[in-house]
Design a protein around this motif. Structure first.
Motif, PDB file in Angstrom:
ATOM      1  N   GLU A  28       0.912  -1.195  -0.090  1.00 42.86           N
ATOM      2  CA  GLU A  28       0.028  -0.007  -0.142  1.00 42.86           C
ATOM      3  C   GLU A  28       0.803   1.130  -0.042  1.00 42.86           C
ATOM      4  O   GLU A  28       0.558   2.268  -0.657  1.00 42.86           O
ATOM      5  CB  GLU A  28      -1.059   0.094   1.138  1.00 42.86           C
ATOM      6  N   TRP A  29       2.013   1.113   0.949  1.00 39.93           N
ATOM      7  CA  TRP A  29       2.885   2.416   0.649  1.00 39.93           C
ATOM      8  C   TRP A  29       3.562   2.488  -0.544  1.00 39.93           C
ATOM      9  O   TRP A  29       3.983   3.650  -0.931  1.00 39.93           O
ATOM     10  CB  TRP A  29       3.892   2.402   2.033  1.00 39.93           C
ATOM     11  N   GLU A  30       4.073   1.478  -1.319  1.00 40.77           N
ATOM     12  CA  GLU A  30       4.903   1.520  -2.325  1.00 40.77           C
ATOM     13  C   GLU A  30       3.818   2.223  -3.472  1.00 40.77           C
ATOM     14  O   GLU A  30       4.099   2.839  -4.299  1.00 40.77           O
ATOM     15  CB  GLU A  30       4.862  -0.031  -3.004  1.00 40.77           C
ATOM     16  N   ALA A  31       2.490   1.792  -3.507  1.00 44.33           N
ATOM     17  CA  ALA A  31       1.409   2.299  -4.390  1.00 44.33           C
ATOM     18  C   ALA A  31       1.472   3.788  -4.071  1.00 44.33           C
ATOM     19  O   ALA A  31       1.218   4.567  -5.055  1.00 44.33           O
ATOM     20  CB  ALA A  31       0.364   1.550  -4.176  1.00 44.33           C
ATOM     21  N   TRP A  32       1.226   4.111  -3.064  1.00 45.23           N
ATOM     22  CA  TRP A  32       1.192   5.673  -2.653  1.00 45.23           C
ATOM     23  C   TRP A  32       2.406   6.373  -3.028  1.00 45.23           C
ATOM     24  O   TRP A  32       2.281   7.639  -3.825  1.00 45.23           O
ATOM     25  CB  TRP A  32       1.028   5.959  -1.306  1.00 45.23           C
ATOM     26  N   ILE A  33       3.589   6.068  -2.700  1.00 45.54           N
ATOM     27  CA  ILE A  33       4.954   6.422  -3.284  1.00 45.54           C
ATOM     28  C   ILE A  33       4.910   6.765  -4.884  1.00 45.54           C
ATOM     29  O   ILE A  33       5.260   7.671  -5.333  1.00 45.54           O
ATOM     30  CB  ILE A  33       6.075   5.763  -2.792  1.00 45.54           C
ATOM     31  N   ARG A  34       4.389   5.600  -5.467  1.00 50.73           N
ATOM     32  CA  ARG A  34       4.519   5.549  -6.930  1.00 50.73           C
ATOM     33  C   ARG A  34       3.363   6.276  -7.614  1.00 50.73           C
ATOM     34  O   ARG A  34       3.210   6.208  -8.786  1.00 50.73           O
ATOM     35  CB  ARG A  34       4.808   4.293  -7.455  1.00 50.73           C
ATOM     36  N   LYS A  35       2.560   7.096  -6.634  1.00 50.73           N
ATOM     37  CA  LYS A  35       1.417   7.742  -6.970  1.00 50.73           C
ATOM     38  C   LYS A  35       0.358   6.818  -7.738  1.00 50.73           C
ATOM     39  O   LYS A  35      -0.431   7.451  -8.674  1.00 50.73           O
ATOM     40  CB  LYS A  35       1.686   8.909  -7.870  1.00 50.73           C
ATOM     41  N   LYS A  36       0.256   5.691  -7.402  1.00 56.84           N
ATOM     42  CA  LYS A  36      -0.845   4.982  -8.080  1.00 56.84           C
ATOM     43  C   LYS A  36      -2.247   4.993  -7.001  1.00 56.84           C
ATOM     44  O   LYS A  36      -3.276   4.673  -7.392  1.00 56.84           O
ATOM     45  CB  LYS A  36      -0.684   3.254  -8.063  1.00 56.84           C
ATOM     46  N   ARG A  37      -2.144   5.596  -5.969  1.00 58.82           N
ATOM     47  CA  ARG A  37      -3.108   5.787  -5.210  1.00 58.82           C
ATOM     48  C   ARG A  37      -3.020   7.441  -4.689  1.00 58.82           C
ATOM     49  O   ARG A  37      -1.920   7.729  -4.422  1.00 58.82           O
ATOM     50  CB  ARG A  37      -3.441   4.837  -3.831  1.00 58.82           C
ATOM     51  N   ASN A  38      -4.168   7.794  -4.291  1.00 59.64           N
ATOM     52  CA  ASN A  38      -4.128   9.486  -3.957  1.00 59.64           C
ATOM     53  C   ASN A  38      -3.797   9.597  -2.451  1.00 59.64           C
ATOM     54  O   ASN A  38      -3.180  10.519  -1.794  1.00 59.64           O
ATOM     55  CB  ASN A  38      -5.366  10.073  -4.255  1.00 59.64           C
ATOM     56  N   ASP A  39      -4.412   8.673  -1.730  1.00 59.42           N
ATOM     57  CA  ASP A  39      -4.183   8.744  -0.183  1.00 59.42           C
ATOM     58  C   ASP A  39      -3.377   7.916   0.418  1.00 59.42           C
ATOM     59  O   ASP A  39      -3.142   6.686  -0.042  1.00 59.42           O
ATOM     60  CB  ASP A  39      -5.450   8.663   0.598  1.00 59.42           C
ATOM     61  N   PRO A  40      -2.232   8.352   1.263  1.00 57.49           N
ATOM     62  CA  PRO A  40      -1.526   7.415   2.339  1.00 57.49           C
ATOM     63  C   PRO A  40      -2.593   6.306   2.690  1.00 57.49           C
ATOM     64  O   PRO A  40      -3.796   6.480   3.486  1.00 57.49           O
ATOM     65  CB  PRO A  40      -0.836   8.057   2.960  1.00 57.49           C
TER      66      PRO A  40
END
Length: 129
Positions: A28-40
């Protein structure tokens, strides 16, 4: 009038940044860092997803064990034929692959090709067929 792109990063606590490897951060954090999701991600979300992954691993393990038992039972009862074990007689890159007599079938090994041979009707090799 310049637009500056948002930068996302995580500060390393126990290690230097170069010591981290893929999989050290939750997905989930990887997705947030790579801007695949908007909210942390939240801690609850990470724990929920981790528990789900563990449940799936356990279910997969249980299903594969049941499948192995069922397969062994079917082999024992003769419902399913056991897999054939292939015996290797040489190597494909060998110029000679173990044929001692001419055959009607063509053979190909490595860079050589041997066309099939004509066998007269009633010859000993032809009777085996």
């Amino acid at each position: 009038g310049q637009i500056i792109a948002e930068r996302r990063f995580v500060e390393a606590i126990n290690r230097q940044a170069y010591q981290y490897e893929m999989g050290d951060f939750p997905a989930e954090w990887e997705a947030w860092i790579r801007k695949k999701r908007n909210d942390p991600p939240t801690i609850e979300e990470i724990l929920k997803n981790e528990n789900y992954r563990e449940e799936m691993k356990q279910k997969i393990k249980d299903v594969s064990e049941k499948e192995k038992l069922l397969q062994a039972k079917e082999y024992k009862e003769g419902l399913v034929a056991e897999p054939v074990h292939t015996r290797v007689k040489g190597h494909a890159s060998a110029p000679y692959y173990g044929k001692k007599e001419p055959s009607q079938d063509p053979t190909s090994t490595a860079s050589t090709f041997q066309p099939g041979s004509w066998m007269p009707p009633g010859s000993t090799s032809n009777q085996n067929r």
